[in-house]
Design a protein around this motif. Sequence first.
Motif, mmCIF file in Angstrom:
data_model
loop_
_atom_site.group_PDB
_atom_site.id
_atom_site.type_symbol
_atom_site.label_atom_id
_atom_site.label_comp_id
_atom_site.label_asym_id
_atom_site.label_seq_id
_atom_site.Cartn_x
_atom_site.Cartn_y
_atom_site.Cartn_z
ATOM 1 N N MET A 224 0.834 -1.192 0.000
ATOM 2 C CA MET A 224 0.000 0.000 0.000
ATOM 3 C C MET A 224 0.871 1.246 0.000
ATOM 4 O O MET A 224 1.926 1.296 0.620
ATOM 5 N N LEU A 225 0.417 2.262 -0.726
ATOM 6 C CA LEU A 225 1.045 3.575 -0.712
ATOM 7 C C LEU A 225 -0.064 4.590 -0.524
ATOM 8 O O LEU A 225 -0.954 4.698 -1.360
ATOM 9 N N ARG A 226 -0.020 5.317 0.568
ATOM 10 C CA ARG A 226 -1.078 6.272 0.863
ATOM 11 C C ARG A 226 -0.678 7.666 0.397
ATOM 12 O O ARG A 226 0.463 8.090 0.566
ATOM 13 N N ALA A 227 -1.641 8.373 -0.193
ATOM 14 C CA ALA A 227 -1.416 9.754 -0.622
ATOM 15 C C ALA A 227 -2.684 10.557 -0.349
ATOM 16 O O ALA A 227 -3.799 10.033 -0.431
ATOM 17 N N PHE A 228 -2.499 11.819 -0.016
ATOM 18 C CA PHE A 228 -3.628 12.685 0.284
ATOM 19 C C PHE A 228 -3.652 13.855 -0.699
ATOM 20 O O PHE A 228 -2.612 14.338 -1.149
ATOM 21 N N ASN A 229 -4.855 14.315 -1.031
ATOM 22 C CA ASN A 229 -5.021 15.452 -1.924
ATOM 23 C C ASN A 229 -5.842 16.528 -1.212
ATOM 24 O O ASN A 229 -7.016 16.316 -0.895
ATOM 25 N N VAL A 230 -5.200 17.669 -0.956
ATOM 26 C CA VAL A 230 -5.883 18.771 -0.259
ATOM 27 C C VAL A 230 -6.105 19.959 -1.192
ATOM 28 O O VAL A 230 -6.361 21.072 -0.738
ATOM 29 N N GLU A 231 -6.032 19.710 -2.505
ATOM 30 C CA GLU A 231 -6.181 20.788 -3.474
ATOM 31 C C GLU A 231 -7.530 21.488 -3.335
ATOM 32 O O GLU A 231 -7.612 22.719 -3.335
ATOM 33 N N GLY A 232 -8.602 20.690 -3.189
ATOM 34 C CA GLY A 232 -9.934 21.280 -3.056
ATOM 35 C C GLY A 232 -10.074 22.105 -1.792
ATOM 36 O O GLY A 232 -10.660 23.201 -1.804
ATOM 37 N N LEU A 233 -9.536 21.610 -0.689
ATOM 38 C CA LEU A 233 -9.607 22.324 0.580
ATOM 39 C C LEU A 233 -8.855 23.646 0.513
ATOM 40 O O LEU A 233 -9.345 24.685 0.990
ATOM 41 N N MET A 234 -7.662 23.623 -0.090
ATOM 42 C CA MET A 234 -6.870 24.853 -0.195
ATOM 43 C C MET A 234 -7.547 25.870 -1.104
ATOM 44 O O MET A 234 -7.487 27.074 -0.859
ATOM 45 N N GLY A 235 -8.218 25.352 -2.154
ATOM 46 C CA GLY A 235 -8.935 26.258 -3.050
ATOM 47 C C GLY A 235 -10.052 27.002 -2.350
ATOM 48 O O GLY A 235 -10.336 28.173 -2.657
ATOM 49 N N LYS A 236 -10.693 26.335 -1.389
ATOM 50 C CA LYS A 236 -11.798 26.969 -0.662
ATOM 51 C C LYS A 236 -11.334 28.136 0.199
ATOM 52 O O LYS A 236 -12.104 29.057 0.470
ATOM 53 N N VAL A 237 -10.075 28.083 0.651
ATOM 54 C CA VAL A 237 -9.574 29.185 1.482
ATOM 55 C C VAL A 237 -8.655 30.112 0.689
ATOM 56 O O VAL A 237 -7.990 30.979 1.254
ATOM 57 N N GLY A 238 -8.618 29.925 -0.631
ATOM 58 C CA GLY A 238 -7.880 30.832 -1.495
ATOM 59 C C GLY A 238 -6.372 30.658 -1.480
ATOM 60 O O GLY A 238 -5.639 31.622 -1.706
ATOM 61 N N THR B 35 -3.058 28.708 -3.091
ATOM 62 C CA THR B 35 -2.552 27.906 -4.201
ATOM 63 C C THR B 35 -1.081 27.588 -3.963
ATOM 64 O O THR B 35 -0.379 28.327 -3.258
ATOM 65 N N GLU B 36 -0.608 26.503 -4.562
ATOM 66 C CA GLU B 36 0.773 26.071 -4.394
ATOM 67 C C GLU B 36 1.474 26.111 -5.732
ATOM 68 O O GLU B 36 0.926 25.691 -6.754
ATOM 69 N N LYS B 37 2.686 26.652 -5.746
ATOM 70 C CA LYS B 37 3.471 26.729 -6.968
ATOM 71 C C LYS B 37 4.772 25.964 -6.744
ATOM 72 O O LYS B 37 5.505 26.233 -5.788
#
Length: 322
Positions: A160-174, A176-178
């Motif tokens: 197993m390899l676990r990965a998390f995606n918080v893109e939607g959560l970060m978008g809600k609070v404005g 972004t990651e570069k």
Amino acid sequence: MRIALRLAAVLSLFLLNACAYVNANLTPPLRPLEETVLEGEGRPKILLLDVTGIISEVGREGRGLSAARPSTVARVKEALRKAEKDDDVVGVVLRINSPGGTVTASDVIYHELKGFRERKKVPVSACITGIGASGGYYIAAAADRITAHPTAVTGSIGVMLRAFNVEGLMGKVGITEKAIKSGDKKDILSPFREMTPEERQILQGIIDRLQGRFLETVLARTGNRLGRAELEKLADGRVFTADEALQAGLIDRVEYLDDVIAEMKKGLGIEEARVVSYYRPGHWRGTIYSGEAAAPETGLASLGGDLLETLSSTEFLYLWKW
């Protein structure tokens, strides 16, 4: 009265000044393993060696009054080195209660156990007392025989390899990651963006190769009766009760820990033997069913910290998902 007050003032200044130079380390130093006899008598020794909790190659530093804790890998290697130097050690019972851990830590312990067996020329039996899943079962495959308590759970052959995606959560609070990167795969598994199909294919290839290594390890174990096709059907990550694992051919017998010890003595042709374990000074073990008091990873309640620490990092895991 004035003399008494002056003496008190001088004493206070002395104590304050002395305190400024005191550098007391309250963390107990990590001391070498020592041996304790759990039961039995006679010269021959059977070592009871624990693999408990999350299997990891990362230890913990001492904090406050808590002693430092070596990693599972370091602790097992230290115990095996001590047993290898002891001519009276005639066998090892590996007591397993673990849902697994990282691929690397599980594989290193397996490698150490195999090397110990080849050099020491003594029997090694694995006894799964509670949970012996994924990496816990991988390690058991290094033994001459795998047994399990009637209420134990084992199997969970898989990676197993676990990965998390918080893109939607970060978008809600404005937010972004570069990422400035040297190649488009450099931030693979970034939690700040969706994984591409090509990246998923790359990671799946790694998972498949590590799964293949797991299968080869099980197929190579002493007493294996399974063919590759049969094993592949069982290796979908599911767990089995002890009876199911025995019927499927993943373990060799269903029995209790004291039965395993009795069978080892019988196989060695000896009537008496001392069952010993290794411990850190300051921690006491009284019977073969005493847990490793020095290891906070034992038990579900204390397992949480290690589990969260393992899952928060990006690692390939031979781990049964809780």
